[in-house]
Every structure is written in C-alpha cells, then in structure tokens.
Motif scaffolding. Structure first.
Motif, mmCIF file in Angstrom:
data_model
loop_
_atom_site.group_PDB
_atom_site.id
_atom_site.type_symbol
_atom_site.label_atom_id
_atom_site.label_comp_id
_atom_site.label_asym_id
_atom_site.label_seq_id
_atom_site.Cartn_x
_atom_site.Cartn_y
_atom_site.Cartn_z
ATOM 1 N N THR A 75 -14.228 122.564 61.611
ATOM 2 C CA THR A 75 -13.332 122.450 62.762
ATOM 3 C C THR A 75 -12.872 123.829 63.220
ATOM 4 O O THR A 75 -13.078 124.835 62.524
ATOM 5 N N ASP A 77 -9.864 124.754 63.157
ATOM 6 C CA ASP A 77 -8.918 125.168 62.112
ATOM 7 C C ASP A 77 -9.642 125.820 60.940
ATOM 8 O O ASP A 77 -9.119 126.759 60.329
ATOM 9 N N ALA A 78 -10.833 125.340 60.615
ATOM 10 C CA ALA A 78 -11.616 125.952 59.538
ATOM 11 C C ALA A 78 -12.008 127.376 59.913
ATOM 12 O O ALA A 78 -11.905 128.297 59.093
ATOM 13 N N VAL A 148 -13.757 115.978 55.444
ATOM 14 C CA VAL A 148 -12.536 115.278 55.861
ATOM 15 C C VAL A 148 -12.836 114.065 56.732
ATOM 16 O O VAL A 148 -11.981 113.211 56.922
ATOM 17 N N ASP A 163 -13.499 121.200 56.265
ATOM 18 C CA ASP A 163 -12.270 121.956 56.503
ATOM 19 C C ASP A 163 -12.395 123.461 56.247
ATOM 20 O O ASP A 163 -11.410 124.191 56.363
ATOM 21 N N THR A 164 -13.580 123.922 55.897
ATOM 22 C CA THR A 164 -13.803 125.328 55.581
ATOM 23 C C THR A 164 -15.204 125.725 56.060
ATOM 24 O O THR A 164 -16.135 124.931 55.929
#
Length: 168
Positions: A75, A77-78, A148, A163-164
């Motif tokens: 994402t 955010d990642a 996720v 997520d990373t």
C-alpha cells in the motif's frame, strides 16, 4: 515538481477518472474480477505509489497482459515506511533496473490463492528470479511483510495486499 510528485499526481488523476471513490483494499473485490491487476490497484485508491513505480519501471503492459500473476501489493502506507528519499531515488531513470528488480520481487508466476499455501512454510521463486519466504502457519507473512488482505481476484491473476515493501 519532482518526478515522484508528477507521477503520483498523474496516477491520482487517473484514479479519479477511473473511479469516483477511493475504495481501498477492503473494497477491491467489488469489481476486481472484471479488471486487470493494474486497473484493480488504481481503482482501490491506496496503491498510487505502486502504480507510479510500475509505470516508471515499464511494467504496466506486463501486468495488464494475460498472466496469470500473483502480486504482493504494498500500500501507499507501506511505501511511506521506507527511508526518506528512497521512492524518489528509485523512480529516477538511472535506477530503473533496481526498481524493476524490486517490483518483480513482488510478483509470482501463476495465480496463488491463500488456500494453496495455508499451513505451509515455503520458499517461492519470484518473477525477479530469487526466492521469497512464505509463512502461512499463523496468518500469512511474505519475508517481513504481513498479508493484510488476501485473494483479490483480477482478470489476470490475484492480488494479496501487504503492509511492507519487499526488498530482494
């Protein structure tokens, strides 16, 4: 305007023109089986950095092709977790080979669903050519990333949201 900001702005505009709402990973399956991997990511609204990177690396046509592919999709955010300047540096034309290597490390040939790996620990060969560690014994981890949202079917494969950002 930096290359990254320009690419992200173009991607954001494309996202708005394709879909009037930013659905996010939780709503991806609402329309994804009819769309390819790239369009599904664009429509979700939370993968603009990934889409910009795929475009900068010249991989968009590949991820729109018949496939099938399995994509571990980080994402926005990642990507934000990476050290300052990393994304901007990777998007520079002189770093295209490194960007391609990183992105293809997120892709497996074929469509691998979570049920295919449930309860297993594996080393799986990526499109990049090296292996990624998969641990599906307690949730699903790909190297140091958590899945996720799993099993988002597209017209040419499957997306698993992580997520990373994975680094080969």
């Amino acid at each position: 305007m930096s290359f990254l900001k320009a690419a992200l702005a173009a991607t954001a505009f494309a996202s708005m023109s394709v879909s009037s709402c930013a659905a996010g990973p939780d709503k991806m399956s609402d329309y994804s089986e009819k769309a390819d991997i790239v369009d599904t990511a664009i429509k979700a609204g939370s993968f603009s950095t990934l889409v910009a990177a795929v475009q900068a690396a010249g991989l968009e046509a590949t991820l729109r092709s018949e496939g099938p592919f399995t994509v571990f999709a980080p994402t926005d955010d990642a990507f934000a977790k990476l050290p300052d300047g990393t994304v901007e540096s990777l998007l520079l034309p002189e770093n295209k080979d490194k960007l391609v290597s990183i992105l293809t490390y997120h892709v497996l040939p074929g469509a691998v669903m979570s049920e295919d790996i449930a309860g297993k620990q594996l080393e799986v060969k990526t499109v990049q050519g090296t292996t990624v560690s998969v641990d599906a014994t307690d949730g699903v981890k790909i190297d140091n990333a958590n899945v996720v949202k799993a099993d988002i079917k597209t017209s040419n494969g499957v997306i698993h949201v992580i997520d990373t950002v994975l680094m080969p």
